[in-house]
Design a protein around this motif. Structure first.
Motif, PDB file in Angstrom:
ATOM      1  N   HIS A 178      16.223  53.988   9.774  1.00 27.53           N
ATOM      2  CA  HIS A 178      16.675  55.265  10.344  1.00 27.53           C
ATOM      3  C   HIS A 178      17.643  54.995  11.490  1.00 27.53           C
ATOM      4  CE1 HIS A 178      16.763  59.356  11.562  1.00 27.53           C
ATOM      5  NE2 HIS A 178      16.230  59.078  12.743  1.00 27.53           N
ATOM      6  N   LEU A 179      18.922  55.290  11.263  1.00 27.29           N
ATOM      7  CA  LEU A 179      19.941  54.930  12.261  1.00 27.29           C
ATOM      8  C   LEU A 179      20.254  56.069  13.226  1.00 27.29           C
ATOM      9  CD1 LEU A 179      22.244  52.730   9.989  1.00 27.29           C
ATOM     10  CD2 LEU A 179      20.388  52.033  11.496  1.00 27.29           C
ATOM     11  N   ASN A 180      19.584  57.196  13.030  1.00 29.08           N
ATOM     12  CA  ASN A 180      19.671  58.291  14.000  1.00 29.08           C
ATOM     13  C   ASN A 180      21.111  58.750  14.244  1.00 29.08           C
ATOM     14  OD1 ASN A 180      18.458  60.091  15.625  1.00 29.08           O
ATOM     15  ND2 ASN A 180      18.109  58.695  17.351  1.00 29.08           N
ATOM     16  N   GLN A 181      21.865  58.947  13.159  1.00 32.57           N
ATOM     17  CA  GLN A 181      23.287  59.275  13.303  1.00 32.57           C
ATOM     18  C   GLN A 181      23.592  60.751  13.048  1.00 32.57           C
ATOM     19  OE1 GLN A 181      25.127  56.488  10.596  1.00 32.57           O
ATOM     20  NE2 GLN A 181      25.186  54.861  12.140  1.00 32.57           N
ATOM     21  N   ASN A 227      17.661  66.329   9.111  1.00 33.42           N
ATOM     22  CA  ASN A 227      17.464  65.016   8.500  1.00 33.42           C
ATOM     23  C   ASN A 227      16.256  64.995   7.550  1.00 33.42           C
ATOM     24  OD1 ASN A 227      16.191  62.126   8.600  1.00 33.42           O
ATOM     25  ND2 ASN A 227      18.366  61.931   9.003  1.00 33.42           N
ATOM     26  N   LYS A 264      13.947  50.384  12.565  1.00 35.17           N
ATOM     27  CA  LYS A 264      15.293  50.353  13.149  1.00 35.17           C
ATOM     28  C   LYS A 264      16.056  49.111  12.724  1.00 35.17           C
ATOM     29  CE  LYS A 264      15.067  53.147  17.347  1.00 35.17           C
ATOM     30  NZ  LYS A 264      14.103  54.111  16.938  1.00 35.17           N
ATOM     31  N   ILE A 309      18.808  53.651   3.379  1.00 35.03           N
ATOM     32  CA  ILE A 309      19.481  53.466   4.669  1.00 35.03           C
ATOM     33  C   ILE A 309      19.908  54.846   5.159  1.00 35.03           C
ATOM     34  CG2 ILE A 309      21.305  52.245   5.915  1.00 35.03           C
ATOM     35  CD1 ILE A 309      20.454  49.929   4.402  1.00 35.03           C
ATOM     36  N   ASP A 310      19.162  55.350   6.110  1.00 33.77           N
ATOM     37  CA  ASP A 310      19.342  56.724   6.549  1.00 33.77           C
ATOM     38  C   ASP A 310      20.382  56.792   7.669  1.00 33.77           C
ATOM     39  OD1 ASP A 310      18.565  59.482   6.424  1.00 33.77           O
ATOM     40  OD2 ASP A 310      17.689  59.156   8.392  1.00 33.77           O
ATOM     41  N   CYS A 311      21.637  56.928   7.233  1.00 30.39           N
ATOM     42  CA  CYS A 311      22.758  56.983   8.186  1.00 30.39           C
ATOM     43  C   CYS A 311      23.556  58.254   7.900  1.00 30.39           C
ATOM     44  CB  CYS A 311      23.644  55.752   8.007  1.00 30.39           C
ATOM     45  SG  CYS A 311      24.362  55.630   6.351  1.00 30.39           S
ATOM     46  N   SER A 312      24.620  58.470   8.674  1.00 29.49           N
ATOM     47  CA  SER A 312      25.466  59.626   8.397  1.00 29.49           C
ATOM     48  C   SER A 312      26.489  59.261   7.314  1.00 29.49           C
ATOM     49  CB  SER A 312      26.195  60.008   9.686  1.00 29.49           C
ATOM     50  OG  SER A 312      27.266  60.854   9.361  1.00 29.49           O
ATOM     51  N   GLN A 321      29.632  57.674   8.521  1.00 31.90           N
ATOM     52  CA  GLN A 321      29.609  56.260   8.972  1.00 31.90           C
ATOM     53  C   GLN A 321      29.361  55.306   7.799  1.00 31.90           C
ATOM     54  OE1 GLN A 321      29.648  55.427  12.477  1.00 31.90           O
ATOM     55  NE2 GLN A 321      30.198  57.586  12.663  1.00 31.90           N
ATOM     56  N   VAL A 366      28.383  51.211   7.809  1.00 29.93           N
ATOM     57  CA  VAL A 366      26.986  50.800   7.614  1.00 29.93           C
ATOM     58  C   VAL A 366      26.855  49.871   6.405  1.00 29.93           C
ATOM     59  CG1 VAL A 366      24.651  51.648   7.089  1.00 29.93           C
ATOM     60  CG2 VAL A 366      26.077  52.874   8.729  1.00 29.93           C
TER      61      VAL A 366
END
Ligand SMILES: C[S@@+](CC[C@H](N)C(=O)[O-])C[C@H]1O[C@@H](n2cnc3c(N)ncnc32)[C@H](O)[C@@H]1O
Length: 160
Positions: free
Chosen positions: A14-17, A23, A38, A74-77, A80, A84
């Motif tokens: 979880h990259l919190n983007q 989410n 992380k 891979i939980d990114c935006s 991005q 990533v």
């Protein structure tokens, strides 16, 4: 094994983007259906990684690996994504072409939320109950199965 998602190793880097309110992984986490981390090193080394840029499409034969080592999203935006995924993952797998049903990217090919990607991967590898359990937590979950049923079943026929 009773077909419940938390019998399997389901992991999210979880990259919190993006907006935590929208989410999908944070929502699954509230239901205790996924383990967050992380760093990739927090997860089993041979877990399958859901990677839209991989050359390998996920197939039924990945089932044993998922049973043994689990699966990572891979939980990114999406904004991005190139940054990533600027590396290759040994156990990387992409999904066949599917339509997003989530409220942010509805109707877009291949632009799935993390929850949709995980659920599709589980469905393709024969963990149907687990897949349905994940998407039952979203108002658009049923719609994902409905708009993709032909594409998901096509993939399953090829594996036979
Ligand atoms: C880019 S994130 C977007 C997360 C979104 N903001 C949410 O709330 O769910 C979606 C992740 O799901 C997986 N994914 C999505 N579409 C995929 C595909 N076509 N093939 C493989 N993995 C995919 C990847 O791990 C990707 O990084």
């Amino acid at each position: 094994m009773n077909g419940k998602s938390n019998d399997l190793g389901l992991y999210a880097l979880h990259l919190n983007q993006d907006d935590p309110k929208k989410n999908t992984i944070l929502r699954l986490n509230r239901f205790n259906l996924i383990k967050l981390g992380k760093k990739l090193s927090q997860f089993p080394k041979n877990a399958i990684v859901l990677d839209p840029f991989s050359n390998n499409v996920i197939e039924f034969q990945d089932r044993n690996n998922i049973k043994k080592s689990g699966i990572i999203v891979i939980d990114c935006s999406w904004t991005q994504i190139d940054l990533v995924f600027n590396r290759k993952f040994k156990m990387g797998r992409k999904l066949p072409h599917l339509l997003a049903a989530n409220s942010v990217n509805y109707g877009k090919w291949d632009k799935l939320s993390s929850a949709e990607a995980l659920a599709a991967a589980l469905f393709i590898t024969g963990f149907k109950n687990e897949a349905e359990e994940l998407l039952s937590k979203f108002p658009w979950g049923k719609s994902f199965w409905e708009i993709n049923k032909d594409f998901l079943n096509e993939g399953l026929k090829k594996d036979k």
